[in-house]
Design an enzyme around this catalytic site. Sequence first.
Site, PDB file in Angstrom:
ATOM      1  N   THR A 190      47.443  60.078  78.278  1.00 12.79           N
ATOM      2  CA  THR A 190      46.265  59.540  78.986  1.00 12.79           C
ATOM      3  C   THR A 190      45.270  58.861  78.048  1.00 12.79           C
ATOM      4  O   THR A 190      44.193  58.456  78.478  1.00 12.79           O
ATOM      5  CB  THR A 190      45.524  60.673  79.747  1.00 12.79           C
ATOM      6  N   GLY A 209      44.535  59.020  67.626  1.00 13.38           N
ATOM      7  CA  GLY A 209      44.294  60.043  68.669  1.00 13.38           C
ATOM      8  C   GLY A 209      44.620  61.459  68.231  1.00 13.38           C
ATOM      9  O   GLY A 209      44.393  61.849  67.090  1.00 13.38           O
ATOM     10  N   VAL A 210      45.231  62.191  69.182  1.00 11.49           N
ATOM     11  CA  VAL A 210      45.513  63.599  68.867  1.00 11.49           C
ATOM     12  C   VAL A 210      46.598  63.705  67.780  1.00 11.49           C
ATOM     13  O   VAL A 210      46.583  64.625  66.956  1.00 11.49           O
ATOM     14  CB  VAL A 210      45.906  64.364  70.155  1.00 11.49           C
ATOM     15  N   ASP A 211      47.495  62.728  67.743  1.00 12.56           N
ATOM     16  CA  ASP A 211      48.551  62.697  66.707  1.00 12.56           C
ATOM     17  C   ASP A 211      47.905  62.640  65.322  1.00 12.56           C
ATOM     18  O   ASP A 211      48.238  63.414  64.418  1.00 12.56           O
ATOM     19  CB  ASP A 211      49.412  61.444  66.961  1.00 12.56           C
ATOM     20  N   ASP A 258      38.948  70.946  70.647  1.00 12.36           N
ATOM     21  CA  ASP A 258      39.792  70.227  69.687  1.00 12.36           C
ATOM     22  C   ASP A 258      41.081  71.030  69.532  1.00 12.36           C
ATOM     23  O   ASP A 258      41.033  72.187  69.101  1.00 12.36           O
ATOM     24  CB  ASP A 258      39.032  70.143  68.347  1.00 12.36           C
ATOM     25  N   ILE A 259      42.182  70.435  69.895  1.00 17.47           N
ATOM     26  CA  ILE A 259      43.463  71.188  69.884  1.00 17.47           C
ATOM     27  C   ILE A 259      43.822  71.673  68.486  1.00 17.47           C
ATOM     28  O   ILE A 259      44.507  72.700  68.343  1.00 17.47           O
ATOM     29  CB  ILE A 259      44.593  70.326  70.493  1.00 17.47           C
ATOM     30  N   TYR A 287      48.200  55.587  75.608  1.00 18.23           N
ATOM     31  CA  TYR A 287      49.323  55.217  76.501  1.00 18.23           C
ATOM     32  C   TYR A 287      48.883  54.941  77.923  1.00 18.23           C
ATOM     33  O   TYR A 287      49.696  54.700  78.809  1.00 18.23           O
ATOM     34  CB  TYR A 287      50.433  56.270  76.435  1.00 18.23           C
TER      35      TYR A 287
END
Length: 163
Positions: free
Chosen positions: A111, A25-27, A3-4, A114
Amino acid sequence: MGDITKQNVDAIVNAANTTLLGGGGVDGAIHTAAGPELLKECEKLGGCSTGKAKITKGFNLPAKWVIHTVGPVWSGGQYNEKFVLTSCYQNCLKLAEEYQIKTLAFPSISTGAYRFPITEASEIALREIKKHLDQKSSQIEKVLIVCFDEKTYLHYLAQLGHV
Ligand code: APR
């Protein structure tokens, strides 16, 4: 794999959208982990063009900085998507040098929502990161690519053999 938002690095990269006002998502994960002050700082930036990158503090994240970049939406590959994704990695790395960032973590930009094909995206990511780190002038010591799922991870692992 990981997990970033949990990475203990100087900066993490966010796969944002042009508004910089958060998303899924990651945002979404980064905004949730960083807390509301991140959005407040992003609101002052006036958005970000596709392919470009802007930097903010990391607030409640372990990372000191967040580099927000806007990847291309995959539209079949005839609309310069590869060039734009390449620019994302180059612009994030350039900003990292400007801010004397030594350790940096990328997600797999574009990925997810998008829909950029993972094979080409991972090839671009690894090629651009390696090219940048091979420059004698680079002060960056470590770059992580943090994959959130096994499928993505295996693609990056497979590409590692080719760079
Ligand atoms: N840590 C690391 N990677 C993550 C995390 C996380 N916590 N959460 C998701 N990911 C991965 C996804 O699994 C995918 O592999 O990040 C990669 C990029 O997917 P998205 O987050 O969907 O980003 P992208 O495809 O670039 O689409 C950006 O989605 O969330 C919105 O606001 C964002 O409009 C923008 C669009």
